[in-house]
Design a protein around this motif. Structure first.
Motif, PDB file in Angstrom:
ATOM      1  N   LYS A 239       0.842  -1.200   0.000  1.00 48.55           N
ATOM      2  CA  LYS A 239       0.000   0.000   0.000  1.00 48.55           C
ATOM      3  C   LYS A 239       0.880   1.254   0.000  1.00 48.55           C
ATOM      4  O   LYS A 239       0.612   2.215  -0.735  1.00 48.55           O
ATOM      5  N   LEU A 240       1.909   1.234   0.834  1.00 45.36           N
ATOM      6  CA  LEU A 240       2.806   2.393   0.909  1.00 45.36           C
ATOM      7  C   LEU A 240       3.501   2.624  -0.433  1.00 45.36           C
ATOM      8  O   LEU A 240       3.619   3.760  -0.902  1.00 45.36           O
ATOM      9  N   LEU A 241       3.940   1.555  -1.064  1.00 39.92           N
ATOM     10  CA  LEU A 241       4.608   1.683  -2.360  1.00 39.92           C
ATOM     11  C   LEU A 241       3.639   2.150  -3.448  1.00 39.92           C
ATOM     12  O   LEU A 241       4.011   2.946  -4.322  1.00 39.92           O
ATOM     13  N   GLU A 242       2.392   1.679  -3.387  1.00 37.42           N
ATOM     14  CA  GLU A 242       1.381   2.143  -4.351  1.00 37.42           C
ATOM     15  C   GLU A 242       1.095   3.633  -4.161  1.00 37.42           C
ATOM     16  O   GLU A 242       0.961   4.381  -5.136  1.00 37.42           O
ATOM     17  N   GLN A 243       0.998   4.032  -2.882  1.00 34.73           N
ATOM     18  CA  GLN A 243       0.771   5.458  -2.612  1.00 34.73           C
ATOM     19  C   GLN A 243       1.971   6.286  -3.086  1.00 34.73           C
ATOM     20  O   GLN A 243       1.794   7.377  -3.656  1.00 34.73           O
ATOM     21  N   ALA A 244       3.162   5.771  -2.857  1.00 34.03           N
ATOM     22  CA  ALA A 244       4.368   6.480  -3.314  1.00 34.03           C
ATOM     23  C   ALA A 244       4.334   6.615  -4.828  1.00 34.03           C
ATOM     24  O   ALA A 244       4.652   7.681  -5.380  1.00 34.03           O
ATOM     25  N   GLU A 245       3.950   5.561  -5.514  1.00 40.01           N
ATOM     26  CA  GLU A 245       3.865   5.590  -6.979  1.00 40.01           C
ATOM     27  C   GLU A 245       2.810   6.613  -7.424  1.00 40.01           C
ATOM     28  O   GLU A 245       3.021   7.350  -8.383  1.00 40.01           O
ATOM     29  N   TYR A 246       1.683   6.659  -6.696  1.00 42.08           N
ATOM     30  CA  TYR A 246       0.628   7.619  -7.005  1.00 42.08           C
ATOM     31  C   TYR A 246       1.164   9.054  -6.894  1.00 42.08           C
ATOM     32  O   TYR A 246       0.939   9.881  -7.781  1.00 42.08           O
ATOM     33  N   PHE A 247       1.877   9.345  -5.809  1.00 46.10           N
ATOM     34  CA  PHE A 247       2.424  10.698  -5.631  1.00 46.10           C
ATOM     35  C   PHE A 247       3.515  10.999  -6.671  1.00 46.10           C
ATOM     36  O   PHE A 247       3.639  12.134  -7.125  1.00 46.10           O
ATOM     37  N   ASP A 248       4.254   9.995  -7.067  1.00 44.31           N
ATOM     38  CA  ASP A 248       5.227  10.191  -8.148  1.00 44.31           C
ATOM     39  C   ASP A 248       4.509  10.554  -9.449  1.00 44.31           C
ATOM     40  O   ASP A 248       4.949  11.440 -10.195  1.00 44.31           O
ATOM     41  N   GLN A 249       3.402   9.869  -9.717  1.00 51.25           N
ATOM     42  CA  GLN A 249       2.642  10.150 -10.934  1.00 51.25           C
ATOM     43  C   GLN A 249       2.060  11.566 -10.892  1.00 51.25           C
ATOM     44  O   GLN A 249       2.078  12.287 -11.891  1.00 51.25           O
ATOM     45  N   LEU A 250       1.532  11.958  -9.713  1.00 50.05           N
ATOM     46  CA  LEU A 250       1.016  13.327  -9.573  1.00 50.05           C
ATOM     47  C   LEU A 250       2.124  14.346  -9.830  1.00 50.05           C
ATOM     48  O   LEU A 250       1.918  15.346 -10.534  1.00 50.05           O
ATOM     49  N   ALA A 251       3.291  14.084  -9.258  1.00 55.59           N
ATOM     50  CA  ALA A 251       4.422  14.996  -9.447  1.00 55.59           C
ATOM     51  C   ALA A 251       4.800  15.057 -10.922  1.00 55.59           C
ATOM     52  O   ALA A 251       5.047  16.144 -11.462  1.00 55.59           O
ATOM     53  N   ASP A 252       4.840  13.887 -11.582  1.00 53.35           N
ATOM     54  CA  ASP A 252       5.191  13.859 -13.003  1.00 53.35           C
ATOM     55  C   ASP A 252       4.170  14.621 -13.838  1.00 53.35           C
ATOM     56  O   ASP A 252       4.528  15.345 -14.778  1.00 53.35           O
ATOM     57  N   GLN A 253       2.886  14.456 -13.492  1.00 54.76           N
ATOM     58  CA  GLN A 253       1.835  15.149 -14.240  1.00 54.76           C
ATOM     59  C   GLN A 253       1.995  16.666 -14.116  1.00 54.76           C
ATOM     60  O   GLN A 253       1.918  17.399 -15.095  1.00 54.76           O
TER      61      GLN A 253
END
Length: 158
Positions: A59-73
């Protein structure tokens, strides 16, 4: 023109503030992603084989990936768009400032020309007044001479 420049400067400040907000949001998302990865790493280091720990790590890694995607966007198109907008506004402001400077220089020259024209006009008026006085004096002298001649003619006729 000055009002238009002020408006553009205001838009430029607004665009720069929007850009800073995007940059801060990207930084915040990257920071959250780092923190979530650190938490996941700490849980992994515990060495627990508990399925709940593994689920929490995922879950933590998925959330981290989500925030990475937001940052990339936000770091991609919106940030580049904000930069383009800032550059466009900077060019417009610069152009308007150049136009204002040019117009101020023209106005200064026109004021100088006006003052010179006023001085020339004053000289022309003085000369015209002097000519009028000279003509009036000449006319007065001629009238006096005429009266004198006419007076002598009347005396001779007697």
């Amino acid at each position: 023109m000055a009002k238009q420049t002020q408006e553009k400067v205001g838009l430029l400040a607004q665009a720069q503030a929007e850009y800073e907000a995007i940059v801060e949001e990207v930084r915040g998302n990257c920071q959250k992603a780092r923190e979530l990865r650190q938490q996941a790493d700490e849980l992994k280091r515990c060495g627990s084989t508990d399925p709940q720990v593994a689920t929490e790590v995922n879950k933590l890694l998925e959330q981290a990936e989500y925030f990475d995607q937001l940052a990339d966007q936000k770091d991609g198109h919106p940030r580049l768009e904000a930069i383009r907008r800032i550059e466009d506004l900077q060019r417009e402001v610069s152009g308007l400032r150049e136009i204002i400077q040019y117009n101020e220089n023209v106005l200064g020259r026109q004021h100088k020309e006006l003052e010179e024209a006023k001085e020339e006009a004053a000289v022309m008026i003085r000369r015209a007044e002097e000519r009028i006085q000279e003509t009036e004096q000449l006319l007065a002298d001629q009238v006096a001479k005429l009266e004198e001649l006419e007076g002598n003619r009347h005396e001779q006729a007697r």
